[in-house]
Design a protein around this motif. Structure first.
Motif, short mmCIF file in Angstrom:
data_model
loop_
_atom_site.label_atom_id
_atom_site.label_comp_id
_atom_site.label_asym_id
_atom_site.label_seq_id
_atom_site.Cartn_x
_atom_site.Cartn_y
_atom_site.Cartn_z
N ALA A 71 9.35 -68.60 -106.01
CA ALA A 71 10.06 -69.39 -107.01
C ALA A 71 9.07 -69.94 -108.03
O ALA A 71 7.96 -70.33 -107.69
N CYS A 72 9.49 -69.98 -109.26
CA CYS A 72 8.70 -70.64 -110.30
C CYS A 72 8.61 -72.12 -109.93
O CYS A 72 9.62 -72.73 -109.59
N PRO A 73 7.41 -72.70 -109.97
CA PRO A 73 7.26 -74.11 -109.55
C PRO A 73 7.81 -75.10 -110.57
O PRO A 73 7.89 -76.30 -110.28
N CYS A 74 8.19 -74.62 -111.72
CA CYS A 74 8.70 -75.50 -112.77
C CYS A 74 10.05 -76.08 -112.34
O CYS A 74 10.91 -75.34 -111.87
N SER A 75 10.22 -77.39 -112.46
CA SER A 75 11.41 -78.01 -111.88
C SER A 75 12.71 -77.62 -112.59
O SER A 75 13.76 -77.58 -111.97
N GLU A 76 12.66 -77.33 -113.88
CA GLU A 76 13.91 -76.99 -114.58
C GLU A 76 14.20 -75.50 -114.52
O GLU A 76 15.12 -75.01 -115.16
N CYS A 77 13.37 -74.74 -113.83
CA CYS A 77 13.42 -73.30 -113.99
C CYS A 77 14.17 -72.63 -112.84
O CYS A 77 14.11 -73.06 -111.70
N ASP A 78 14.86 -71.55 -113.17
CA ASP A 78 15.55 -70.75 -112.16
C ASP A 78 14.82 -69.42 -111.94
O ASP A 78 15.37 -68.50 -111.37
N GLY A 106 4.38 -63.46 -116.67
CA GLY A 106 5.09 -64.56 -117.31
C GLY A 106 6.41 -64.80 -116.61
O GLY A 106 7.02 -63.86 -116.08
N CYS A 107 6.85 -66.04 -116.56
CA CYS A 107 8.14 -66.35 -115.94
C CYS A 107 9.27 -65.82 -116.82
O CYS A 107 9.20 -65.92 -118.04
N GLU A 108 10.28 -65.25 -116.19
CA GLU A 108 11.43 -64.77 -116.94
C GLU A 108 12.62 -65.72 -116.83
O GLU A 108 13.72 -65.40 -117.25
N PRO A 120 13.23 -70.07 -122.93
CA PRO A 120 12.49 -69.38 -121.86
C PRO A 120 11.39 -70.27 -121.28
O PRO A 120 10.82 -71.08 -121.99
N CYS A 121 11.14 -70.11 -120.01
CA CYS A 121 10.12 -70.90 -119.32
C CYS A 121 8.73 -70.41 -119.73
O CYS A 121 8.48 -69.22 -119.74
N PRO A 122 7.83 -71.34 -120.07
CA PRO A 122 6.48 -70.93 -120.50
C PRO A 122 5.48 -70.72 -119.36
O PRO A 122 4.31 -70.44 -119.63
N MET A 123 5.93 -70.83 -118.12
CA MET A 123 4.99 -70.74 -116.99
C MET A 123 4.38 -69.33 -116.90
O MET A 123 5.07 -68.33 -117.05
N VAL A 124 3.08 -69.29 -116.66
CA VAL A 124 2.39 -68.01 -116.46
C VAL A 124 1.69 -68.06 -115.10
O VAL A 124 1.01 -69.02 -114.78
#
Ligand SMILES: [Zn+2]
Ligand SMILES: [Zn+2]
Length: 135
Positions: A71-78, A106-108, A120-124
């Motif tokens: 899972a992406c660790p970003c709290s708002e991200c799915d 990159g997170c999709e 879009p989530c900016p997490m890499v």
């Protein structure tokens, strides 16, 4: 008496439940990758969040499930990061010296998917695999 109505699961919750279910269905390492004694997966995240998410390290031994979606660790991200193909590519290399692989993804996922401001989530993710083959 007041009945509390169960809130409908969000897309992210459904996705988490689906991932949990898929993990339970995944084959064991010893049957999927019989010649692997240990696989280590290191995950480092970079994105907009401050502080950045903590790095993760996962070790897989023969009884573990061969399941490589995170899972992406970003709290708002799915979103999620799927390393299944990278693990397969490394494990199936025939040279015994092939022990590590690394890359970036990159997170999709989307933030605020249900709103007009969806972005879009900016997490890499920078990932690294270290494989130890059985003798
Ligand atoms: Zn994300
Ligand atoms: Zn995000």
């Amino acid at each position: 008496m007041k009945l509390t109505s169960r809130k409908l699961p969000t897309f992210g919750e459904q996705r988490r439940a689906g991932r949990q279910n898929d993990r339970l269905q995944a084959p064991a390492m010893r049957s999927r990758y019989a010649d692997v004694a240990k696989l280590q997966i290191d995950l480092n995240f970079a994105g907009m969040s401050r502080p950045p998410p903590s790095p993760q390290s996962h070790s897989y031994y023969p009884p573990a499930r061969a399941f490589f979606r995170f899972a992406c660790p970003c709290s708002e991200c799915d979103g999620e990061f799927d390393l299944s193909a990278s693990v397969a590519a490394l494990a199936e290399m025939k040279q015994p010296s092939a022990r590590t692989a690394s890359g970036r993804l990159g997170c999709e996922g989307m933030h605020f998917r249900e709103r007009a401001t969806a972005a879009p989530c900016p997490m890499v993710l920078s990932w690294r695999l270290v494989l130890v083959r059985a003798d």
